[in-house]
Motif scaffolding. Sequence first.
Motif, PDB file in Angstrom:
ATOM      1  N   GLN A   7      47.588  46.474  42.844  1.00 39.43           N
ATOM      2  CA  GLN A   7      46.357  46.639  43.344  1.00 39.43           C
ATOM      3  C   GLN A   7      45.447  47.191  42.028  1.00 39.43           C
ATOM      4  OE1 GLN A   7      48.810  48.349  45.015  1.00 39.43           O
ATOM      5  NE2 GLN A   7      48.754  46.741  46.935  1.00 39.43           N
ATOM      6  N   THR A  10      44.660  43.973  40.519  1.00 41.57           N
ATOM      7  CA  THR A  10      43.486  43.229  41.037  1.00 41.57           C
ATOM      8  C   THR A  10      42.458  43.869  40.944  1.00 41.57           C
ATOM      9  OG1 THR A  10      45.158  42.564  42.992  1.00 41.57           O
ATOM     10  CG2 THR A  10      42.844  42.707  43.440  1.00 41.57           C
ATOM     11  N   PHE A  11      41.927  45.096  40.883  1.00 41.67           N
ATOM     12  CA  PHE A  11      40.935  45.836  40.447  1.00 41.67           C
ATOM     13  C   PHE A  11      40.413  45.365  39.109  1.00 41.67           C
ATOM     14  CE2 PHE A  11      38.246  49.747  41.465  1.00 41.67           C
ATOM     15  CZ  PHE A  11      37.639  49.709  40.032  1.00 41.67           C
ATOM     16  N   ASN A  13      41.144  42.672  37.479  1.00 45.94           N
ATOM     17  CA  ASN A  13      40.641  41.317  37.635  1.00 45.94           C
ATOM     18  C   ASN A  13      39.410  41.114  38.205  1.00 45.94           C
ATOM     19  OD1 ASN A  13      43.131  40.218  35.900  1.00 45.94           O
ATOM     20  ND2 ASN A  13      43.972  39.930  37.886  1.00 45.94           N
ATOM     21  N   THR A  14      38.906  41.967  39.413  1.00 50.52           N
ATOM     22  CA  THR A  14      37.943  41.678  40.010  1.00 50.52           C
ATOM     23  C   THR A  14      36.674  42.540  39.212  1.00 50.52           C
ATOM     24  OG1 THR A  14      39.222  41.862  41.928  1.00 50.52           O
ATOM     25  CG2 THR A  14      36.838  42.291  42.395  1.00 50.52           C
ATOM     26  N   PHE A  15      36.880  43.588  38.733  1.00 54.95           N
ATOM     27  CA  PHE A  15      35.902  44.363  38.248  1.00 54.95           C
ATOM     28  C   PHE A  15      35.539  44.322  36.704  1.00 54.95           C
ATOM     29  CE2 PHE A  15      36.596  46.415  42.235  1.00 54.95           C
ATOM     30  CZ  PHE A  15      35.310  46.151  42.959  1.00 54.95           C
ATOM     31  N   PHE A  17      37.364  45.877  34.530  1.00 56.76           N
ATOM     32  CA  PHE A  17      37.669  47.369  33.973  1.00 56.76           C
ATOM     33  C   PHE A  17      38.315  47.867  34.826  1.00 56.76           C
ATOM     34  CE2 PHE A  17      35.298  50.777  36.044  1.00 56.76           C
ATOM     35  CZ  PHE A  17      34.891  49.813  36.898  1.00 56.76           C
ATOM     36  N   ILE A 136      28.817  46.945  34.302  1.00 59.29           N
ATOM     37  CA  ILE A 136      28.281  45.963  35.503  1.00 59.29           C
ATOM     38  C   ILE A 136      29.568  45.561  35.845  1.00 59.29           C
ATOM     39  CG2 ILE A 136      26.832  44.288  36.405  1.00 59.29           C
ATOM     40  CD1 ILE A 136      24.833  44.859  33.798  1.00 59.29           C
ATOM     41  N   PRO A 137      29.946  46.093  37.119  1.00 54.64           N
ATOM     42  CA  PRO A 137      31.285  45.459  37.529  1.00 54.64           C
ATOM     43  C   PRO A 137      31.346  43.940  37.942  1.00 54.64           C
ATOM     44  CG  PRO A 137      30.422  47.511  38.849  1.00 54.64           C
ATOM     45  CD  PRO A 137      29.496  46.925  38.042  1.00 54.64           C
ATOM     46  N   GLY A 138      32.208  43.278  37.599  1.00 57.22           N
ATOM     47  CA  GLY A 138      32.433  42.181  37.840  1.00 57.22           C
ATOM     48  C   GLY A 138      31.606  41.260  37.031  1.00 57.22           C
ATOM     49  N   LYS A 141      32.748  37.850  34.536  1.00 63.30           N
ATOM     50  CA  LYS A 141      33.191  36.403  35.060  1.00 63.30           C
ATOM     51  C   LYS A 141      31.832  35.325  35.020  1.00 63.30           C
ATOM     52  CE  LYS A 141      37.118  37.011  37.650  1.00 63.30           C
ATOM     53  NZ  LYS A 141      37.930  36.972  39.083  1.00 63.30           N
ATOM     54  N   GLN A 142      32.048  34.191  34.982  1.00 62.25           N
ATOM     55  CA  GLN A 142      31.006  33.162  34.956  1.00 62.25           C
ATOM     56  C   GLN A 142      30.794  32.907  36.557  1.00 62.25           C
ATOM     57  OE1 GLN A 142      29.106  33.111  32.605  1.00 62.25           O
ATOM     58  NE2 GLN A 142      30.191  33.258  30.724  1.00 62.25           N
ATOM     59  N   PRO A 143      29.512  32.588  36.807  1.00 58.46           N
ATOM     60  CA  PRO A 143      28.342  32.532  36.028  1.00 58.46           C
ATOM     61  C   PRO A 143      27.312  33.891  35.879  1.00 58.46           C
ATOM     62  CG  PRO A 143      27.633  31.737  38.323  1.00 58.46           C
ATOM     63  CD  PRO A 143      29.137  32.196  38.103  1.00 58.46           C
ATOM     64  N   PHE A 144      27.904  34.871  36.626  1.00 58.48           N
ATOM     65  CA  PHE A 144      27.238  36.341  36.639  1.00 58.48           C
ATOM     66  C   PHE A 144      27.291  36.728  34.857  1.00 58.48           C
ATOM     67  CE2 PHE A 144      27.457  40.770  38.063  1.00 58.48           C
ATOM     68  CZ  PHE A 144      26.229  41.112  38.344  1.00 58.48           C
ATOM     69  N   TYR A 163      27.839  51.029  36.982  1.00 60.23           N
ATOM     70  CA  TYR A 163      28.723  52.168  37.556  1.00 60.23           C
ATOM     71  C   TYR A 163      29.127  53.019  36.239  1.00 60.23           C
ATOM     72  CZ  TYR A 163      33.043  54.033  39.182  1.00 60.23           C
ATOM     73  OH  TYR A 163      34.238  54.896  39.663  1.00 60.23           O
TER      74      TYR A 163
END
Lengths: 263, 281
Positions: A7, A10-11, A13-15, A17, A136-138, A141-144, A163
């Motif tokens: 987990q 996963t955290f 990779n998702t956010f 950090f 800034i979570p996430g 990743k592109q395109p964000f 955050y």
Amino acid sequence: MSMLTEQQITFFNTFGFIILRKVFSDEELAIMDDEFETSLKTIQGERPDNEVPKHFNWSNLGPETPFLSLLPEDPRICETAEQLFGEHVIAVSSNSNRRVGNTHWHTDQSHPHSYGLKFAAYLQPLNSDNGAFRVIPGSHKQPFNDKLKHIEMHSSEITVPYYSCDSAPGDIVIFNFATWHSSFGGSTNRRMCTIDFYKNPETPEEVEGTYDQVIVDEKVYAKLRAYGSGFHPHWLANPQNSPRRQRWIDWLRKYGFVKSEEA
Amino acid sequence: MIAENYSLTGKQILHFETFGFLVRRNVFSAEEVAKINGEFDRRRASILAEIDPEEKRTFTQWPTRNPENPFTASLLDDPRIYVPSEQLVGEDSIPIQSHCNSYGKSSGWHVDTFDRRLCVIKNILYLQPTTADRGALRVIPGSHRSPLSEDLRNMDLYGFHDDTSPFLNASGMRGEDIPCYIFESEPGDVITFNELTWHAAFGGYKDRRSLSYNFFTNPKADDEIESMKKIVEHTPANTQGLGTVGLEYHPNWLENADNNPRRARWINWLEKWGFTDVLNN
């Protein structure tokens, strides 16, 4: 034994950090504080009028900071990096940083195909108002990630949603170089130790990105480095014959992060 | 009389598109909020007396378009609500639902829709001060877009109640541990978000209040039309599930006594798509 749970990976990779709490004991923190303070005094003593720039750093890979110089090889650090970016990650720096005031929104990624992660251990308790790491979570990743380049972060019309990674000494914040981050409200003496890892390049674009990173690192450290090289001869000599460190050194030489005169 | 132009700036629109939400401060005055809360008190009391005298419900919702709360009903025709909404989802967008909401507890991480074919936004006014540990809306910036939207879904974060989120259960984390922007607010502030944006609120308490006004894109492309048909089909069940009390479109509102052309357009559209039938029966 794995350092991170499924987990936690996963955290991350998702956010982009993750915060690990109480990684270092009080005894270890005392040593880190002492080595940081000793280095800082040495640097101040060598500068004209004891003048210290607002933002600067120095390498922890010398024999005068024995605890900090071994942190990249500490299983809590390197095995975590290997879980996140693969077993062939390379430790490319271990630094102490002294900062003053704000650090505006930015990423640490210099090339779209250069991937890395940073471990940051803050030596003082920090919250949103006194210099904690903001993220800034996430946003890794592109395109964000690219869209944020078009936002006027300093505009009074914009409140950048973030955050705050509030932390206590002993905690570590790990973040992807591509993640947008900042720090506001910091004191005149914000202290942190950082360890950077690069992903081993696997594609021609990533190889190109790695060579580009060599140039960028030289420019950045020319501006921020208080003194000396990033790679002390003592560390490069690898007196403990650590196979992991030797792999890193060979890689750093291959890509030009370590110049022949440093060897 | 509202004389100002309440248009969003280009930077505000870019902020909304990038992060999936936008905050506007001090949109409504303290006097207006007091008027809304007065109407809210009276309407809630009469509803509870009628259907829930023991106050067992954890969520009570009723439509705003009702003559029993005339000021609250008028906000839909207020440019502070419809002008920014039309900028974000189109000049011909439609407010299909608008509600007064009284919550009894927290709301875990969720989205209001997974359907990307139609853009839907929700304007929310919280009627009490909100803080991180007392009901403030939390949003994950940028989570209305790929890949973050799917990443959050794939990690099994979804759970309207914390104990129904598989990720939180497996990790031992709390909903509060998920990194986000926390909309700490005063009554009179407005947050507008894309309904695809992941959001939650923790520190819930009895009678946590909000008004919500959602605006839908007027469907034109085939996939948008298909999506709207599905919404019409599923709306009665969704409304029943939420326990919404009363008619969504009161006859008084449908009468449009002032011949407001914008409201006339909305009514024509709602009748054409069948919403007046499915939500008023």
